[in-house]
Scaffold this motif. Structure first.
Motif, PDB file in Angstrom:
ATOM      1  N   MET A  96       0.836  -1.192   0.000  1.00  0.00           N
ATOM      2  CA  MET A  96       0.000   0.000   0.000  1.00  0.00           C
ATOM      3  C   MET A  96       0.874   1.246   0.000  1.00  0.00           C
ATOM      4  SD  MET A  96      -3.238  -0.723  -0.022  1.00  0.00           S
ATOM      5  CE  MET A  96      -3.937   0.805   0.599  1.00  0.00           C
ATOM      6  N   PRO A  97       0.336   2.378  -0.458  1.00  0.00           N
ATOM      7  CA  PRO A  97       1.084   3.635  -0.339  1.00  0.00           C
ATOM      8  C   PRO A  97       1.191   4.046   1.120  1.00  0.00           C
ATOM      9  CG  PRO A  97      -1.142   4.073  -1.057  1.00  0.00           C
ATOM     10  CD  PRO A  97      -0.989   2.575  -1.066  1.00  0.00           C
ATOM     11  N   ASP A  98       1.918   5.118   1.370  1.00  0.00           N
ATOM     12  CA  ASP A  98       2.114   5.576   2.746  1.00  0.00           C
ATOM     13  C   ASP A  98       0.981   6.487   3.211  1.00  0.00           C
ATOM     14  OD1 ASP A  98       4.855   4.423   3.043  1.00  0.00           O
ATOM     15  OD2 ASP A  98       5.227   5.773   1.363  1.00  0.00           O
ATOM     16  N   ILE A  99       0.438   7.273   2.298  1.00  0.00           N
ATOM     17  CA  ILE A  99      -0.627   8.228   2.626  1.00  0.00           C
ATOM     18  C   ILE A  99      -1.786   7.999   1.671  1.00  0.00           C
ATOM     19  CG2 ILE A  99      -1.253  10.674   2.750  1.00  0.00           C
ATOM     20  CD1 ILE A  99       1.655  11.309   3.399  1.00  0.00           C
ATOM     21  N   ILE A 100      -3.001   7.915   2.219  1.00  0.00           N
ATOM     22  CA  ILE A 100      -4.183   7.688   1.389  1.00  0.00           C
ATOM     23  C   ILE A 100      -5.304   8.641   1.802  1.00  0.00           C
ATOM     24  CG2 ILE A 100      -3.702   5.271   0.858  1.00  0.00           C
ATOM     25  CD1 ILE A 100      -5.579   4.446   3.093  1.00  0.00           C
ATOM     26  N   PRO A 101      -6.198   8.955   0.859  1.00  0.00           N
ATOM     27  CA  PRO A 101      -7.339   9.811   1.205  1.00  0.00           C
ATOM     28  C   PRO A 101      -8.337   9.038   2.064  1.00  0.00           C
ATOM     29  CG  PRO A 101      -7.522   9.025  -1.047  1.00  0.00           C
ATOM     30  CD  PRO A 101      -6.187   8.574  -0.554  1.00  0.00           C
ATOM     31  N   ASN A 110      -8.555   0.185  10.641  1.00  0.00           N
ATOM     32  CA  ASN A 110      -7.510  -0.606  11.309  1.00  0.00           C
ATOM     33  C   ASN A 110      -6.172  -0.525  10.592  1.00  0.00           C
ATOM     34  OD1 ASN A 110      -9.217  -1.572  13.362  1.00  0.00           O
ATOM     35  ND2 ASN A 110      -9.973  -3.213  12.050  1.00  0.00           N
ATOM     36  N   ILE A 111      -6.176  -0.144   9.321  1.00  0.00           N
ATOM     37  CA  ILE A 111      -4.904  -0.061   8.594  1.00  0.00           C
ATOM     38  C   ILE A 111      -4.241   1.305   8.763  1.00  0.00           C
ATOM     39  CG2 ILE A 111      -5.784  -1.684   6.878  1.00  0.00           C
ATOM     40  CD1 ILE A 111      -5.803   0.677   4.875  1.00  0.00           C
ATOM     41  N   LEU A 112      -4.914   2.213   9.485  1.00  0.00           N
ATOM     42  CA  LEU A 112      -4.415   3.574   9.629  1.00  0.00           C
ATOM     43  C   LEU A 112      -3.702   3.776  10.969  1.00  0.00           C
ATOM     44  CD1 LEU A 112      -7.502   5.535   8.265  1.00  0.00           C
ATOM     45  CD2 LEU A 112      -5.429   4.886   7.012  1.00  0.00           C
ATOM     46  N   GLY A 325      -5.020   9.855   5.690  1.00  0.00           N
ATOM     47  CA  GLY A 325      -4.527   9.001   6.754  1.00  0.00           C
ATOM     48  C   GLY A 325      -3.186   8.406   6.365  1.00  0.00           C
ATOM     49  N   ILE A 326      -2.489   7.850   7.342  1.00  0.00           N
ATOM     50  CA  ILE A 326      -1.171   7.255   7.123  1.00  0.00           C
ATOM     51  C   ILE A 326      -1.285   5.750   7.368  1.00  0.00           C
ATOM     52  CG2 ILE A 326       1.239   7.210   7.895  1.00  0.00           C
ATOM     53  CD1 ILE A 326       0.794  10.152   8.802  1.00  0.00           C
ATOM     54  N   VAL A 327      -0.880   4.973   6.389  1.00  0.00           N
ATOM     55  CA  VAL A 327      -0.986   3.518   6.472  1.00  0.00           C
ATOM     56  C   VAL A 327       0.075   2.970   7.428  1.00  0.00           C
ATOM     57  CG1 VAL A 327      -0.859   1.359   5.158  1.00  0.00           C
ATOM     58  CG2 VAL A 327      -1.924   3.382   4.139  1.00  0.00           C
ATOM     59  N   LYS A 328      -0.332   2.016   8.269  1.00  0.00           N
ATOM     60  CA  LYS A 328       0.602   1.392   9.211  1.00  0.00           C
ATOM     61  C   LYS A 328       1.664   0.611   8.451  1.00  0.00           C
ATOM     62  CE  LYS A 328      -2.752   0.737  12.978  1.00  0.00           C
ATOM     63  NZ  LYS A 328      -3.551  -0.273  13.716  1.00  0.00           N
ATOM     64  N   ILE A 337       7.688  11.591   9.195  1.00  0.00           N
ATOM     65  CA  ILE A 337       7.838  12.499   8.058  1.00  0.00           C
ATOM     66  C   ILE A 337       6.514  12.650   7.309  1.00  0.00           C
ATOM     67  CG2 ILE A 337       8.560  10.837   6.277  1.00  0.00           C
ATOM     68  CD1 ILE A 337      10.131  14.303   6.898  1.00  0.00           C
ATOM     69  N   CYS A 338       5.696  11.594   7.314  1.00  0.00           N
ATOM     70  CA  CYS A 338       4.368  11.691   6.701  1.00  0.00           C
ATOM     71  C   CYS A 338       3.495  12.675   7.489  1.00  0.00           C
ATOM     72  CB  CYS A 338       3.697  10.317   6.657  1.00  0.00           C
ATOM     73  SG  CYS A 338       4.415   9.165   5.465  1.00  0.00           S
ATOM     74  N   VAL A 339       3.549  12.582   8.820  1.00  0.00           N
ATOM     75  CA  VAL A 339       2.804  13.519   9.663  1.00  0.00           C
ATOM     76  C   VAL A 339       3.305  14.937   9.428  1.00  0.00           C
ATOM     77  CG1 VAL A 339       2.347  14.235  12.036  1.00  0.00           C
ATOM     78  CG2 VAL A 339       2.246  11.816  11.441  1.00  0.00           C
TER      79      VAL A 339
END
Length: 434
Positions: A96-101, A110-112, A325-328, A337-339
């Protein structure tokens, strides 16, 4: 002897000082964490606007990369159905990508990554509180809001003036005043015995909340804000739904295909064919209509609030929150860095730049947007009346059920109370399955 003792004491002090301060300092230097360097992947879906949101985000990405050497952000556009399919079918989050809408239809929080620990109390206080409620799931912040829109009523002022009708004072009107004006705007323009001009048109369907400002005007709730549960039933819900049904059956101020017409066709009936004097659309439509009018292809228009009912306040319902959101991934440095990037999108400068694409800030205290655009300023002033869809379990399925029952009631296939009761029964079944 004293000199020897003094020398020993001095040596002890020097060694002790070295171990206590200098050596500890070196250790601290050695364990200081290097910031993340590498690639961040973002998938994004089209926003509920007609502006160049992709260009806006790309520009922010380039600026962030310059401020954070060694960080590279890859932006990929994807439609919502494809995004949902990939989330369902991916066995590992590494793919999965690191950041998703993230929006109210998102089905797997649960994946966030929970994001509360990355924000101080002061930082959270700067956000509009009702917006954060819509990016919170199970008391945990799972997405960071970036920008918001809303639904609003648009009126064709040229048609008002042609019929000698004054628009509602200060943009506010009661349901009774609304219906009275619609009656005057519905007529047979070429005197062939067929009504061809209508006061109002809007679409109805899944994920479409255009008419809900009318339905909820008597105090009904689609979602209870405290329990965060489906709550559209009871006397207030029935009364609100009948207000929409009556536009077709009792007052006849909408065409027969009201309840069937798509969002695209309803919008074109208003702005292109100009066969309806009033419609409902997102905030993006204001700049679109302004451009048409300036080019000589459109018409004079204005912004008004939804008609007020028992609540004595206009109500709007919207799903127009842009959030991510940021994927775990199990990589704390990458998460940080995503935050940092998402926080960057919410700084004051970037929030003000949302004005370029017809969105509004998610932050409190930013008051000087749209100072030269009267209509967009009116929409901004209506934002406190907007209720946003929060995270609700199985919301996509719940929404589809209730919207279809609403449609059946408008088409005369069911009485209002039957449609509402049937929706509740089906939604209760859905809850019991989980």
């Amino acid at each position: 002897m004293r000199k020897i003792i003094s020398f020993i004491l001095l040596g002890f002090i020097l060694i002790w000082t070295y171990n206590l301060f200098i050596n500890n300092f070196i250790v601290l230097e050695e364990v200081e964490e290097e910031p993340y360097k590498g690639i961040i992947e973002i998938w994004d879906i089209p926003w509920a606007i007609k502006g160049n949101n992709y260009g806006w985000l790309q520009e922010r990405i380039r600026n962030f990369e310059r401020r954070n050497p060694g960080v590279y952000i890859e932006l990929t556009q994807i439609d919502e159905d494809s995004l949902n399919s990939k989330i369902k079918n991916n066995n590992t989050l590494e793919d999965m990508p690191d950041i998703i809408p993230v929006n109210s239809s998102f089905f797997n929080s649960n994946i966030l990554e929970p994001l509360d620990e990355y924000f101080s109390k002061e930082e959270l206080e700067r956000f509009k509180h009702h917006i954060l409620k819509s990016t919170t799931c199970n008391d945990s912040l799972v997405a960071i809001p970036i920008g918001i829109g809303t639904n609003i009523m648009y009126i064709n002022l040229d048609k008002f003036h042609e019929r000698g009708i004054s628009p509602p004072l200060n943009g506010n009107w009661t349901y009774e005043e609304f219906v009275n004006i619609l009656n005057q705007l519905t007529y047979d323009s070429d005197e062939d015995g067929i009504i061809d001009e209508y006061g109002f048109i809007a679409s109805i369907g899944a994920k479409d909340y255009n008419i809900w400002g009318i339905i909820l005007s008597d105090g009904g709730e689609l979602i209870n804000p405290k329990r965060v549960e489906y709550n559209f039933y009871g006397e207030k819900a029935i009364k609100g739904l009948e207000k929409v049904i009556n536009l077709k059956d009792k007052y006849k101020v909408v065409p027969d295909y009201f309840g069937i017409i798509s969002e695209k066709d309803a919008w074109e009936m208003f702005y292109k064919d100009q066969k309806a004097a009033i419609t409902i659309s997102g905030a993006w439509a204001s700049n679109f209509l302004e451009q048409l009018y300036s080019s000589g292809e459109g018409f004079n228009f204005d912004i008004v609030n939804y008609p007020m009912g028992y609540k004595d306040l206009p109500v709007a319902l919207s799903n127009d929150i842009v959030s991510y959101g940021i994927v775990k991934k199990g990589d704390p440095k990458k998460t940080k860095i995503c935050v940092k990037f998402l926080k960057y999108l919410t700084n004051e400068s970037n929030q003000k730049s949302l004005e370029k694409i017809g969105l509004f800030t998610v932050k409190r205290g930013i008051k000087d947007m749209y100072t030269e655009n009267i209509r967009m300023k009116k929409i901004e002033e209506s934002l406190p009346y907007t209720e946003y869809i929060p995270f609700v379990d199985n919301w996509t399925e719940i929404d589809a059920i209730v919207q279809e029952e609403i449609r059946k009631a408008i088409l005369g296939e069911k009485a209002s109370y039957e449609a509402i009761e049937d929706a509740k029964i089906e939604i209760d079944k859905l809850k019991n399955q989980n």
